[in-house]
Design a protein around this motif. Sequence first.
Motif, PDB file in Angstrom:
ATOM      1  N   UNK A   1       0.652   9.023 -13.144  1.00  0.00           N
ATOM      2  CA  UNK A   1       0.631  10.598 -12.710  1.00  0.00           C
ATOM      3  C   UNK A   1      -0.703  10.944 -12.430  1.00  0.00           C
ATOM      4  N   UNK A   2      -1.070  12.202 -12.033  1.00  0.00           N
ATOM      5  CA  UNK A   2      -2.241  12.672 -11.724  1.00  0.00           C
ATOM      6  C   UNK A   2      -2.786  13.221 -12.933  1.00  0.00           C
ATOM      7  N   UNK A   3      -1.751  13.782 -13.798  1.00  0.00           N
ATOM      8  CA  UNK A   3      -2.187  14.499 -15.268  1.00  0.00           C
ATOM      9  C   UNK A   3      -1.219  13.690 -16.410  1.00  0.00           C
ATOM     10  N   UNK A   4      -1.859  13.735 -17.645  1.00  0.00           N
ATOM     11  CA  UNK A   4      -1.040  13.223 -18.718  1.00  0.00           C
ATOM     12  C   UNK A   4      -0.645  14.627 -19.663  1.00  0.00           C
ATOM     13  N   UNK A   5       0.462  14.394 -20.477  1.00  0.00           N
ATOM     14  CA  UNK A   5       0.628  15.398 -21.441  1.00  0.00           C
ATOM     15  C   UNK A   5       1.120  14.466 -22.513  1.00  0.00           C
TER      16      UNK A   5
ATOM     17  N   UNK B   1       0.523   4.385 -23.515  1.00  0.00           N
ATOM     18  CA  UNK B   1       1.113   5.392 -22.599  1.00  0.00           C
ATOM     19  C   UNK B   1       0.312   5.498 -21.470  1.00  0.00           C
ATOM     20  N   UNK B   2      -1.104   5.557 -21.878  1.00  0.00           N
ATOM     21  CA  UNK B   2      -2.215   5.804 -20.641  1.00  0.00           C
ATOM     22  C   UNK B   2      -1.903   4.726 -19.989  1.00  0.00           C
ATOM     23  N   UNK B   3      -1.955   3.366 -20.371  1.00  0.00           N
ATOM     24  CA  UNK B   3      -2.177   2.404 -19.603  1.00  0.00           C
ATOM     25  C   UNK B   3      -1.012   2.296 -18.551  1.00  0.00           C
TER      26      UNK B   3
ATOM     27  N   UNK C   1       1.757  18.158  -8.179  1.00  0.00           N
ATOM     28  CA  UNK C   1       1.254  16.760  -8.843  1.00  0.00           C
ATOM     29  C   UNK C   1       2.272  16.116  -9.690  1.00  0.00           C
ATOM     30  N   UNK C   2       1.883  14.799  -9.801  1.00  0.00           N
ATOM     31  CA  UNK C   2       2.974  14.060 -10.405  1.00  0.00           C
ATOM     32  C   UNK C   2       2.333  14.194 -11.991  1.00  0.00           C
ATOM     33  N   UNK C   3       3.112  14.540 -13.083  1.00  0.00           N
ATOM     34  CA  UNK C   3       2.597  14.571 -14.474  1.00  0.00           C
ATOM     35  C   UNK C   3       3.350  13.445 -15.319  1.00  0.00           C
ATOM     36  N   UNK C   4       2.545  12.783 -15.944  1.00  0.00           N
ATOM     37  CA  UNK C   4       3.079  11.802 -16.805  1.00  0.00           C
ATOM     38  C   UNK C   4       3.333  12.415 -18.228  1.00  0.00           C
TER      39      UNK C   4
ATOM     40  N   UNK D   1      -0.342  18.553 -27.734  1.00  0.00           N
ATOM     41  CA  UNK D   1       1.085  18.811 -26.803  1.00  0.00           C
ATOM     42  C   UNK D   1       1.145  20.135 -25.990  1.00  0.00           C
ATOM     43  N   UNK D   2      -0.029  20.762 -25.900  1.00  0.00           N
ATOM     44  CA  UNK D   2      -0.088  21.929 -25.164  1.00  0.00           C
ATOM     45  C   UNK D   2      -1.432  21.644 -24.135  1.00  0.00           C
ATOM     46  N   UNK D   3      -1.540  20.537 -23.733  1.00  0.00           N
ATOM     47  CA  UNK D   3      -2.886  20.063 -23.204  1.00  0.00           C
ATOM     48  C   UNK D   3      -2.562  19.046 -22.289  1.00  0.00           C
ATOM     49  N   UNK D   4      -3.023  19.499 -20.875  1.00  0.00           N
ATOM     50  CA  UNK D   4      -2.832  18.567 -19.780  1.00  0.00           C
ATOM     51  C   UNK D   4      -4.161  18.013 -19.298  1.00  0.00           C
ATOM     52  N   UNK D   5      -4.451  16.592 -19.190  1.00  0.00           N
ATOM     53  CA  UNK D   5      -5.706  16.154 -18.994  1.00  0.00           C
ATOM     54  C   UNK D   5      -5.461  15.001 -17.809  1.00  0.00           C
ATOM     55  N   UNK D   6      -6.520  15.146 -16.955  1.00  0.00           N
ATOM     56  CA  UNK D   6      -6.241  13.987 -15.686  1.00  0.00           C
ATOM     57  C   UNK D   6      -6.320  12.697 -16.406  1.00  0.00           C
TER      58      UNK D   6
END
Length: 262
Positions: A84-88, A78-80, A6-9, A148-153
């Motif tokens: 990607x499918x996920x954000x860190x 940044x969220x806007x 998946x694409x990670x932002x 910083x160690x979390x990836x959320x949709x």
Amino acid sequence: MKEHQPLISIITVVYNGIISLEKTILSVLGQSYQNIEYIIIDGGSTDGSVDIIKKYADRLAYWVSEPDGGIYYAMNKGIDRASGEWINFMNVGDWFYNADSVNDVFGANDLSDYDLVYGNTEKRREDKSEIYIPGDASNFYKRLMIHQSTFSRTALNRKYKFDTTFKVSADFDFMFKVFLYKHKTLHVNVVVSSFDLVGFSHDNRYRGFSEDRVIAFKHKGNLLLSCKVYLFYVYITGIGKTIDLMKAYLPGVYKKLKKMKG
């Protein structure tokens, strides 16, 4: 390795962070995981940070430098922009633990059933470091996930945008909602990031404790968990600093118990 990656932002928020910005940027651009878009939100730096950003502009999906309302305003921006499918969120002064950090989370794990995945963190001080393992749904308020160690949709981040009325603990507010509304989470035993303890949240930790208590009682849908958080922060900060909050909160508890009884 899984076929679908998946694409990670990955979003970096910075304001006058010239000392460590380049190391943060290089830790993102150096990831072995290939499907990453990198976004940098600068708050109008005047120390040369923008020159560093421009140095890597051709490798960024998006960047901007303009005044904003603070760290959580910038993170929401940044969220806007994320696609990607996920954000860190890898903010300035922090970096991925090694070049395989993202791949260790997404390269071999099937995360299709989860809304949030989180790993461990190297917490750095000037003279030493330690590996921090966060909690779970039962005790996250004691051992909070490090963003910083979390990836959320991305959809979850857009549903629960950071509440900018909080200056230190909007990430705690986000996590509270994740667990309160029973989103599926997964802990992976991977050291994802290296986190600077001498940073904004650390310098404002007592304000953070105060905001955490307010957040716990704002979400009264889970009365037992709210009480647990309250007792924990009474223990941390002392009863004297919580009297005003108790006065404000107890009438609400009484009304809720009365309604449950009736």
